[in-house]
Design a protein around this motif. Structure first.
Motif, PDB file in Angstrom:
ATOM      1  N   ALA A 342       0.720  -1.067  -0.087  1.00 26.84           N
ATOM      2  CA  ALA A 342       0.079   0.028   0.188  1.00 26.84           C
ATOM      3  C   ALA A 342       0.797   1.460  -0.026  1.00 26.84           C
ATOM      4  CB  ALA A 342      -0.969   0.136   1.284  1.00 26.84           C
ATOM      5  N   ILE A 345       1.413   3.432  -3.182  1.00 29.65           N
ATOM      6  CA  ILE A 345       0.312   4.418  -3.430  1.00 29.65           C
ATOM      7  C   ILE A 345       0.166   5.803  -3.026  1.00 29.65           C
ATOM      8  CG2 ILE A 345      -2.550   4.355  -3.741  1.00 29.65           C
ATOM      9  CD1 ILE A 345      -2.330   1.304  -3.484  1.00 29.65           C
ATOM     10  N   ARG A 348      -3.933   9.104  -0.314  1.00 35.21           N
ATOM     11  CA  ARG A 348      -4.233   8.667   0.856  1.00 35.21           C
ATOM     12  C   ARG A 348      -5.584   8.142   0.834  1.00 35.21           C
ATOM     13  NH1 ARG A 348      -2.016  12.045   5.785  1.00 35.21           N
ATOM     14  NH2 ARG A 348      -3.169  10.440   6.766  1.00 35.21           N
ATOM     15  N   ARG A 351      -5.134   4.635  -0.979  1.00 34.34           N
ATOM     16  CA  ARG A 351      -4.165   3.799   0.082  1.00 34.34           C
ATOM     17  C   ARG A 351      -5.147   3.041   1.181  1.00 34.34           C
ATOM     18  NH1 ARG A 351      -0.318   7.065   0.487  1.00 34.34           N
ATOM     19  NH2 ARG A 351      -0.654   7.907   2.923  1.00 34.34           N
ATOM     20  N   HIS A 354      -7.339   0.303  -0.400  1.00 37.20           N
ATOM     21  CA  HIS A 354      -6.478  -0.869  -0.915  1.00 37.20           C
ATOM     22  C   HIS A 354      -6.500  -1.187   0.534  1.00 37.20           C
ATOM     23  CE1 HIS A 354      -3.721  -3.729  -2.024  1.00 37.20           C
ATOM     24  NE2 HIS A 354      -2.788  -3.088  -1.595  1.00 37.20           N
ATOM     25  N   ARG A 355      -6.145  -0.806   1.634  1.00 35.75           N
ATOM     26  CA  ARG A 355      -5.955  -1.495   2.979  1.00 35.75           C
ATOM     27  C   ARG A 355      -7.333  -2.114   3.471  1.00 35.75           C
ATOM     28  NH1 ARG A 355      -0.906  -2.250   4.139  1.00 35.75           N
ATOM     29  NH2 ARG A 355       0.218  -0.525   4.743  1.00 35.75           N
ATOM     30  N   ALA A 381      -4.939   5.964   7.453  1.00 28.65           N
ATOM     31  CA  ALA A 381      -4.377   6.497   6.069  1.00 28.65           C
ATOM     32  C   ALA A 381      -5.458   7.773   5.800  1.00 28.65           C
ATOM     33  CB  ALA A 381      -4.436   5.408   5.273  1.00 28.65           C
TER      34      ALA A 381
END
Length: 422
Positions: A342, A345, A348, A351, A354-355, A381
């Motif tokens: 992550a 990327i 924010r 990212r 994606h988390r 994030a």
């Protein structure tokens, strides 16, 4: 939206209400209180509290609700009971309405036919739009940031179209207006009672893009429209594919000499086709489109990052995680989650998204503690991303019913932190 924030903007279908029992359990776990202790405080059996939390017992009367609230030291009673407006105040896939939504809605609906204000030139609007995208990607509270910028940007872009006299100036203004509408969708997405507004903006964005005859604007509008169709449910997957594939066919002859943004939007649309295939459970087609998208990404400059779609070399690992998750392939999803870092990327909110996809992978793979830890990273994030994300909310609700006490308490604390009960 499957991509933000795919987040990407999506139209919520049937929001699932947060049950009274689930609220009770989250609040109890937040205080680190056992069912036995709570039952003793309110004069009920442990089994009664368990039955209420699991939905096997009807919600208690007012006297008992007040007793539970007092025992749990609940400051705002709506945290425990929700609001009663004829529909749930909070649903899994529709987050709370943002405080700036009325201002944005008013700007979208405004005609401003009698204004004497002179519209800024298209180049000025384009520069403001670029700064707005940058602010969105760098901000943990990205909805608040772009919510402040959008009303004036929308009105000025609309005015520029109306005041343009030469055909070339009108097309330039339409291109900017289309992309302002695209940015608006990232703000509107996943907000309760905003589905109609989202579709209005999506349609206006596509019309403006076509009026502009701008391939990039058309591609971005199609990317968002395809997500809105897909996230409306399986009955709309064909519509999502129709939009995606038609615009890809339109862009194909332009790609040998395309600018980087046009090439990137073509890659993003290829991934969207794969995303829809994954939702259908079509493994071969999903990964084939992912491979095509990766080939396009490899043609982009190493440090390039598309402002609307996040398409880039850096995003392909995140996209692979999403494909595996949507195919419900737990082991493969976990492998892709490990491979996709992550930190590469730059955005924010993307990212954080994606988390959340990584957390879904861990949950599928039977690793709920890792899933919760990853959701905490998503919150760090970009809190506004996780607050509006239905998948994150679903995982947290599931884990507040875990048989492992520490896991329940951890899930409850994060549920309260992201505002799940508000």
């Amino acid at each position: 939206m499957s991509s933000d924030d795919t987040g990407a903007p999506a139209t919520p279908t049937e929001p699932e209400p947060i049950r009274f029992g689930q609220r009770l359990q989250i609040l109890r776990e937040r205080r680190g209180m056992t069912r036995e202790v709570l039952a003793g405080l309110v004069g009920k059996s442990t089994e009664t509290i368990r039955a209420i939390e699991k939905g096997r017992h009807k919600a208690p009367g007012l006297d008992m609700v007040l007793a539970l609230a007092e025992a749990l030291r609940v400051r705002d009673l709506t945290d425990l009971v929700g609001t009663h407006t004829g529909r749930p105040a909070v649903g899994l896939f529709a987050g709370p309405g943002h405080a700036r939504l009325p201002e944005v809605r008013d700007a979208i609906n405004s005609l401003s036919l009698t204004t004497r204000h002179e519209a800024p030139p298209a180049a000025h609007l384009q520069a403001r739009l670029g700064r707005a995208w940058s602010a969105r990607h760098s901000s943990p509270d990205h909805r608040e940031v772009i919510g402040r910028l959008l009303p004036d940007l929308i009105r000025d872009a609309q005015l520029a179209v109306r005041q343009a006299e030469a055909a070339v100036d009108r097309r330039a203004a339409q291109a900017v207006l289309s992309e302002v509408y695209s940015l608006s969708q990232f703000f509107i997405a996943y907000q309760a009672d905003a589905a109609e507004l989202l579709w209005r903006v999506a349609e206006r964005g596509m019309v403006a893009a076509q009026e502009a005859e701008d391939p990039h604007a058309i591609g971005v509008a199609a990317w968002l429209a395809a997500q809105a169709h897909r996230d409306s449910g399986p009955g709309h997957y064909d519509a999502a594919d129709a939009v995606t594939l038609e615009v890809l066919q339109y862009l194909e002859p332009l790609l040998p000499d395309a600018t980087t943004p046009v090439l990137a939007i073509a890659g993003a649309l290829r991934f969207e086709a794969g995303y829809t295939a994954a939702r259908r459970g079509d493994t071969g087609t999903a990964w084939a489109y992912w491979d095509q998208a990766r080939t396009v990404a490899d043609r982009l400059p190493a440090d390039y990052y598309h402002p609307a779609t996040s398409f880039s070399r850096a995003i392909m690992g995140a996209h692979a995680t999403t494909v595996a998750v949507e195919l419900h392939a737990g082991g493969e999803a976990a492998r892709q989650a490990v491979r996709a870092e992550a930190a590469v990327i730059p955005s924010r909110p993307r990212r954080a998204r994606h988390r959340i996809e990584q957390a879904r992978a861990w949950q599928l793979d039977g690793q709920p503690d890792v899933a919760l830890a990853t959701l905490a990273q998503a919150h760090e994030a970009a809190p506004e991303t996780i607050r509006y994300n239905g998948y994150a909310r679903k995982i947290l609700l599931e884990e507040t019913e875990s048989t492992v006490a520490a896991r329940r308490e951890r899930a409850a604390r994060l549920a309260v932190k992201i505002g799940l009960l508000s």
